[in-house]
Design a protein around this motif. Sequence first.
Motif, PDB file in Angstrom:
ATOM      1  N   ASN A  58       0.829  -1.207   0.000  1.00  0.00           N
ATOM      2  CA  ASN A  58       0.000   0.000   0.000  1.00  0.00           C
ATOM      3  C   ASN A  58       0.862   1.255   0.000  1.00  0.00           C
ATOM      4  N   GLY A  59       1.953   1.207   0.751  1.00  0.00           N
ATOM      5  CA  GLY A  59       2.869   2.350   0.782  1.00  0.00           C
ATOM      6  C   GLY A  59       3.502   2.598  -0.572  1.00  0.00           C
ATOM      7  N   LEU A  60       3.874   1.535  -1.263  1.00  0.00           N
ATOM      8  CA  LEU A  60       4.474   1.675  -2.586  1.00  0.00           C
ATOM      9  C   LEU A  60       3.469   2.243  -3.584  1.00  0.00           C
ATOM     10  N   TYR A 108       6.608  -7.922  -5.678  1.00  0.00           N
ATOM     11  CA  TYR A 108       6.616  -7.993  -7.135  1.00  0.00           C
ATOM     12  C   TYR A 108       5.862  -6.783  -7.660  1.00  0.00           C
ATOM     13  N   VAL A 109       6.502  -6.028  -8.534  1.00  0.00           N
ATOM     14  CA  VAL A 109       5.894  -4.828  -9.086  1.00  0.00           C
ATOM     15  C   VAL A 109       5.881  -4.937 -10.603  1.00  0.00           C
ATOM     16  N   ARG A 119      12.877   1.062  -8.006  1.00  0.00           N
ATOM     17  CA  ARG A 119      13.767   0.748  -6.881  1.00  0.00           C
ATOM     18  C   ARG A 119      13.970   1.956  -5.969  1.00  0.00           C
ATOM     19  N   HIS A 120      14.020   3.127  -6.547  1.00  0.00           N
ATOM     20  CA  HIS A 120      14.132   4.347  -5.737  1.00  0.00           C
ATOM     21  C   HIS A 120      12.880   4.517  -4.869  1.00  0.00           C
ATOM     22  N   LEU A 121      11.700   4.294  -5.463  1.00  0.00           N
ATOM     23  CA  LEU A 121      10.454   4.355  -4.675  1.00  0.00           C
ATOM     24  C   LEU A 121      10.482   3.332  -3.544  1.00  0.00           C
ATOM     25  N   TRP A 122      10.921   2.116  -3.850  1.00  0.00           N
ATOM     26  CA  TRP A 122      10.994   1.038  -2.859  1.00  0.00           C
ATOM     27  C   TRP A 122      11.857   1.461  -1.667  1.00  0.00           C
TER      28      TRP A 122
END
Length: 149
Positions: A58-60, A108-109, A119-122
């Motif tokens: 949800n955060g992602l 998994y995105v 990856r930066h968002l993660w």
Amino acid sequence: MQGHTWTLRVSAAERGQATVFTRQHQFRVGAPVHFDRTYEAVSALEYVLGAIGADLVNGLQALARKRRVAIERVEAVVEGELNNPLAYLGVIGETGHPGLQRVHVKAYVASIEEEATIRHLWQEVLATSPLVCTFRGAIQLDLRLQVVE
């Protein structure tokens, strides 16, 4: 918003199950830990593991919307290991403790965006996740991301 407190009421009216009341919602929680796949309730440990996964996916999604990054789908597989399950069962002579030892999350995105952007968002989600920040100092967290097209 410093100093905000969340208050939940938990009632154990039925044997072996509690009901949690929060805001306008309620949910039932079974035993702290259960080893039977056919057990009729969701255990407290399963709720904790599910909450960690939900916090991350949800955060992602929320951060991607905020940053206008296109994410088609995100899901996570969460695994948790106790330090010693036999300690929870009260087996005499067992060492260790019944608490969580390790949590492994593989997210998994699916996105058309550059993998580096995802990856930066993660990394930003991991830095701002309330549950990751809470558990990071207490248990081993193995938090991985796989970007798929």
